[in-house]
Design a protein around this motif. Structure first.
Motif, PDB file in Angstrom:
ATOM      1  N   ASN A 173     -12.909  15.465   3.250  1.00 41.55           N
ATOM      2  CA  ASN A 173     -11.568  14.382   3.431  1.00 41.55           C
ATOM      3  C   ASN A 173     -11.334  13.986   2.061  1.00 41.55           C
ATOM      4  N   ILE A 174     -10.238  13.735   1.602  1.00 39.97           N
ATOM      5  CA  ILE A 174      -9.679  13.191   0.357  1.00 39.97           C
ATOM      6  C   ILE A 174      -9.255  11.763   0.829  1.00 39.97           C
ATOM      7  N   GLU A 175      -9.646  10.624   0.103  1.00 37.84           N
ATOM      8  CA  GLU A 175      -9.134   9.171   0.126  1.00 37.84           C
ATOM      9  C   GLU A 175      -8.721   8.578  -0.837  1.00 37.84           C
ATOM     10  N   TYR A 176      -7.695   7.924  -1.074  1.00 38.14           N
ATOM     11  CA  TYR A 176      -7.105   7.209  -2.062  1.00 38.14           C
ATOM     12  C   TYR A 176      -6.285   6.014  -1.553  1.00 38.14           C
ATOM     13  N   PHE A 177      -6.232   5.053  -2.391  1.00 36.72           N
ATOM     14  CA  PHE A 177      -5.232   3.793  -2.285  1.00 36.72           C
ATOM     15  C   PHE A 177      -5.049   3.349  -3.579  1.00 36.72           C
ATOM     16  N   TYR A 178      -3.796   2.892  -3.576  1.00 34.99           N
ATOM     17  CA  TYR A 178      -3.243   2.453  -4.968  1.00 34.99           C
ATOM     18  C   TYR A 178      -2.015   1.448  -4.733  1.00 34.99           C
ATOM     19  N   VAL A 179      -1.909   0.481  -5.640  1.00 37.37           N
ATOM     20  CA  VAL A 179      -1.077  -0.733  -5.513  1.00 37.37           C
ATOM     21  C   VAL A 179      -0.053  -0.769  -6.729  1.00 37.37           C
ATOM     22  N   ILE A 180       1.078  -0.919  -6.180  1.00 37.46           N
ATOM     23  CA  ILE A 180       2.150  -1.054  -7.264  1.00 37.46           C
ATOM     24  C   ILE A 180       2.729  -2.002  -7.221  1.00 37.46           C
ATOM     25  N   GLU A 181       2.947  -3.073  -8.237  1.00 39.91           N
ATOM     26  CA  GLU A 181       3.857  -3.965  -8.649  1.00 39.91           C
ATOM     27  C   GLU A 181       5.232  -3.694  -9.158  1.00 39.91           C
ATOM     28  N   ARG A 182       6.213  -4.507  -8.392  1.00 47.89           N
ATOM     29  CA  ARG A 182       7.616  -4.201  -8.698  1.00 47.89           C
ATOM     30  C   ARG A 182       8.471  -5.595  -8.194  1.00 47.89           C
ATOM     31  N   SER A 183       9.585  -5.486  -8.637  1.00 51.83           N
ATOM     32  CA  SER A 183      10.486  -6.555  -8.487  1.00 51.83           C
ATOM     33  C   SER A 183      10.719  -6.591  -7.044  1.00 51.83           C
ATOM     34  N   ALA A 184      10.981  -7.763  -6.234  1.00 55.42           N
ATOM     35  CA  ALA A 184      10.932  -7.871  -4.934  1.00 55.42           C
ATOM     36  C   ALA A 184      12.205  -7.339  -4.535  1.00 55.42           C
ATOM     37  N   SER A 185      12.120  -6.416  -3.584  1.00 56.99           N
ATOM     38  CA  SER A 185      13.406  -5.770  -3.022  1.00 56.99           C
ATOM     39  C   SER A 185      13.560  -6.609  -1.383  1.00 56.99           C
ATOM     40  N   LEU A 186      14.634  -7.055  -1.216  1.00 63.13           N
ATOM     41  CA  LEU A 186      14.816  -8.017  -0.026  1.00 63.13           C
ATOM     42  C   LEU A 186      15.572  -7.158   1.082  1.00 63.13           C
ATOM     43  N   SER A 187      15.277  -5.930   1.050  1.00 68.42           N
ATOM     44  CA  SER A 187      15.419  -5.006   2.060  1.00 68.42           C
ATOM     45  C   SER A 187      14.899  -3.726   1.875  1.00 68.42           C
ATOM     46  N   GLY A 188      14.525  -2.952   2.749  1.00 67.22           N
ATOM     47  CA  GLY A 188      14.051  -1.581   2.448  1.00 67.22           C
ATOM     48  C   GLY A 188      13.616  -0.707   3.769  1.00 67.22           C
ATOM     49  N   HIS A 189      13.018   0.269   3.511  1.00 70.09           N
ATOM     50  CA  HIS A 189      12.520   0.991   4.760  1.00 70.09           C
ATOM     51  C   HIS A 189      11.244   1.930   4.451  1.00 70.09           C
ATOM     52  N   TYR A 190      10.637   2.499   5.255  1.00 68.82           N
ATOM     53  CA  TYR A 190       9.591   3.408   5.164  1.00 68.82           C
ATOM     54  C   TYR A 190       9.610   4.337   6.157  1.00 68.82           C
ATOM     55  N   MET A 191       9.794   5.643   5.540  1.00 70.52           N
ATOM     56  CA  MET A 191       9.475   6.934   6.466  1.00 70.52           C
ATOM     57  C   MET A 191       8.553   7.428   6.814  1.00 70.52           C
ATOM     58  N   TYR A 192       8.060   7.765   8.107  1.00 74.99           N
ATOM     59  CA  TYR A 192       6.885   8.655   8.032  1.00 74.99           C
ATOM     60  C   TYR A 192       7.009  10.108   7.833  1.00 74.99           C
ATOM     61  N   PRO A 193       6.098  10.618   7.267  1.00 76.45           N
ATOM     62  CA  PRO A 193       6.321  12.149   7.074  1.00 76.45           C
ATOM     63  C   PRO A 193       6.353  13.244   8.545  1.00 76.45           C
ATOM     64  N   ALA A 194       6.980  14.215   8.225  1.00 72.98           N
ATOM     65  CA  ALA A 194       7.104  15.051   9.101  1.00 72.98           C
ATOM     66  C   ALA A 194       5.978  16.216   9.238  1.00 72.98           C
ATOM     67  N   ASN A 195       5.620  16.886  10.420  1.00 73.72           N
ATOM     68  CA  ASN A 195       4.869  18.105  10.606  1.00 73.72           C
ATOM     69  C   ASN A 195       3.472  17.498  10.150  1.00 73.72           C
ATOM     70  N   VAL A 196       2.963  16.522  10.439  1.00 73.08           N
ATOM     71  CA  VAL A 196       1.643  16.015  10.324  1.00 73.08           C
ATOM     72  C   VAL A 196       1.088  15.139  11.501  1.00 73.08           C
ATOM     73  N   VAL A 197      -0.302  15.071  11.572  1.00 70.63           N
ATOM     74  CA  VAL A 197      -0.761  14.141  12.616  1.00 70.63           C
ATOM     75  C   VAL A 197      -1.198  12.978  12.049  1.00 70.63           C
TER      76      VAL A 197
END
Length: 683
Positions: A173-197
């Protein structure tokens, strides 16, 4: 990042954050941000939730893969989190967390995932990072952070971090996590990838106690739950055991992916500070695109309009005024999202000959107002990424812009140089959008009236008409071809752009003749002799017609089999429409017709052995009307074989009922690209 979504990010963030800062009061925070000279990745020490985030100290051993190598990649953990916070100055910011555990079940998966890439945009910084491999015996190998290298890049991602995962192999298994700081965006979206479980899928959005966000999930993703934690912070969260995304991505684009949209809703206990309606968004949009005080700018703009004979008092028809304004702006202003001057200054944009995308919107708005042209600004989304949702007011659904002219029911695409008045990207057609009138002053208020409508644009038939005259030399070893091609509508747009933007337009246009044998392009010498292109010509009435003539010399279009020569007729049939499957529907955005006439001079002493096989016809009709067809006709006269190939689609195709017919007809067209003319030597 896609150009439309980048435009959205640049445009909406500019005034959303500014507006938000006026009415969101920062809670007092006693945080001291410290810099660690030896490790700039971890500059903060105070216990915010995401900065306190960590993985399991003793992870479970990687299980031996039971899946076949051709099975989709499996993520054993897929977590995404956002935390909004106030910094020591009271500025509203956000942290973004990504945490993945990936099962490496094949060599392909190892090749794809054994390197971690963390992209950073300008103004962002990496504040937390860990990575490791986990073996089947439970052994872990953690990445030495000192080995991580920072990559400086040109473009939207100004710097990045990239590193390999030591010890990664098939079965681990490969495991990683990271945290990025940025200016606050008051709207956005997150897409889940295709062709994976995806297993152990979770999402969490954390905001201070006085700030409420809301969200909406699409395409089968569970809806987020709203709750509060022990510290009074607001949480939006999703948790599900498994998501199989094998079939979630459409060929058209990302519109069918599972995704979640989120946006700022309101300040608790002070409902007047809210951003939860299209009316609010319309007023904010209009306030940026249509500033009310442009004294010096208006003098300069009116002077230009007089030169164009497009001023308010001109008797020039409105359509000609629109075309003249569009030609002037698109021919004189280059779009650069990193302009050095203030793009709010229309004078600076006109003097420097460049502006960013929203500066160009402001220029068009000012020119149209000064010319007295009735219009609406349209904010919408590109269906390749996601359709406009009128039931979830959010800036996220406005990343493409049009101008609409009610009296002519016509549109203009302001930020795309290859689209001129009368044509818009077909991925915006039949999508909804917010139509905004220029603002008016009512008492002390500035109001921009707006409504949600469908972008009803019915493109006329696009045509590609090609004529080839073929002869043979050197005992049929060399094929000489004279060619002519005429294109209209969407079929012509790419040619216009290639011609207009290229320093060597003849070579650029020649490259569009993609002659093929099977799946392989044939390297031919194409000489373009004449080009007629008036699409961008400000001195004439614009035409969408593009004409080109040229010559082709080939040594690969004929093969010999004993005393029979095979001329690859189908290789000249180089234009085929594409179909795009989305949610079970086929979507082909505009009606079009391809007509190719091929005249072949039959060499003396030869005859056509397979003449009858060159005739085919496949069609689909409803209620006595032809909707689409593929037809080939052949005849011989005065020693010349003439083959005429026609492929016709009366309408844009957007329903699953038409899918079977389209695939049948399109398949006949594609199959004919393998057709040959058998030249048999007479005995």
């Amino acid at each position: 990042m896609n150009k439309y979504l980048r435009f959205f990010f640049l445009f909406s963030s500019l005034f959303l954050i500014t507006t938000f800062s006026y009415y969101v009061k920062a809670q007092e925070v006693a945080t001291e941000f410290s810099e660690n000279e030896n490790n700039e990745i971890f500059p903060y020490t105070e216990p915010f939730q995401l900065l306190n985030y960590d993985w399991d100290i003793s992870p479970s051993a990687a299980k031996a893969s039971t899946e076949k190598n051709n099975e989709p990649t499996t993520f054993e953990k897929y977590h995404y989190g956002l935390e909004y916070f106030y910094d020591e100055k009271g500025d509203f910011k956000m942290w973004e967390l990504t945490h993945h555990i990936i099962k490496i079940n094949s060599e392909n998966a190892l090749k794809q995932y054994n390197k971690v890439f963390v992209p950073l945009q300008e103004g962002e910084r990496l504040v937390s990072l860990k990575a490791r491999s986990i073996q089947t015996d439970g052994k872990t190998i953690e990445i030495d952070l000192s080995q991580i290298r920072k990559i400086e890049e040109n473009g939207f991602f100004t710097s990045s971090t990239r590193f390999p995962i030591e010890g990664a192999q098939v079965g681990s298994n490969i495991e990683y996590f990271y945290v990025i700081e940025r200016s606050a965006s008051l709207s956005g979206h997150y897409m889940y990838p295709a062709n994976v479980v995806l297993k152990n899928v979770s999402f969490e959005l954390i905001t201070p106690a006085n700030i409420l966000f809301t969200s909406k999930s699409y395409n089968g993703l569970p809806q987020a739950k709203q709750q509060s934690d022990a510290m009074g912070r607001n949480l939006l969260s999703i948790s599900t055991d498994k998501i199989n995304t094998v079939s979630s991505k459409s060929i058209l684009g990302e519109g069918n992916l599972m995704r979640l949209h989120y946006r700022f809703s309101h300040v608790l206990a002070d409902e007047k500070y809210a951003d939860n309606s299209w009316e609010t968004i319309a007023n904010q949009l209009a306030s940026v695109v249509y500033p009310l005080s442009l004294k010096d700018e208006n003098r300069r703009i009116n002077s230009i309009l007089e030169e164009l004979n497009a001023q308010k008092t001109s008797l020039l028809p409105q359509e000609q005024k629109i075309k003249a304004i569009e030609d002037y702006i698109k021919n004189h202003i280059r779009i650069d999202e990193n302009v050095s001057h203030d793009s709010y200054s229309l004078l600076a944009s006109l003097e420097n000959g460049m502006s960013d995308s929203y500066g160009v919107l402001r220029l068009f708005g000012a020119f149209f107002q000064n010319a007295g042209i009735d219009h609406r600004l349209v904010g919408t989304s590109d269906k390749k990424y996601f359709a406009f949702d009128e039931n979830f007011p959010s800036w996220d659904f406005i990343h493409a812009y049009l101008f609409y002219f009610p009296s002519m029911k016509s549109y203009l695409m302001p930020t795309e140089i290859s689209y001129r008045y009368g044509y818009i990207p077909y991925s915006l057609i039949n999508n909804k959008g917010i139509f905004v009138k220029p603002p008016v002053i009512l008492g002390e208020d500035i109001i921009a009236y707006s409504d949600i409508r469908t972008i009803n644009f019915n493109p006329s038939q696009s045509h590609t008409n090609t004529y080839y005259k073929v002869s043979f030399e050197d005992e049929l070893n060399t094929t000489k071809i004279n060619l002519k091609r005429e294109l209209t509508g969407y079929s012509a747009i790419d040619y216009h752009a290639y011609y207009y933007l290229s320093d060597e337009p003849e070579k650029a246009v020649a490259s569009r003749f993609d002659i093929r044998a099977g799946e392989h392009a044939i390297p031919e010498r194409v000489d373009i002799t004449t080009i007629e292109n008036n699409y961008y010509d400000t001195e004439t009435v614009r035409m969408d017609l593009f004409k080109v003539e040229g010559k082709i010399s080939s040594n690969t279009l004929v093969e010999q089999a004993n005393e029979t020569y095979l001329f690859k007729l189908g290789s000249l049939l180089d234009a085929h429409p594409k179909s795009y499957l989305q949610k079970g529907n086929v979507e082909k955005g505009y009606p079009e017709e391809f007509k190719t006439i091929i005249e072949i001079e039959i060499p003396e002493g030869y005859y056509i052995r397979n003449f009858e096989s060159l005739k085919k016809q496949v069609w689909n009709a409803e209620m006595g009307q032809m909707l689409m067809h593929f037809k080939t006709e052949a005849n011989i006269k005065n020693g010349t074989l003439t083959v005429e190939i026609t492929e016709f689609y009366r309408d844009a195709i957007q329903t699953k009922e038409q899918l079977a017919a389209f695939e049948r007809i399109n398949s006949a067209s594609v199959n004919f690209s393998n057709a040959v003319v058998m030249l048999q030597k007479m005995k």
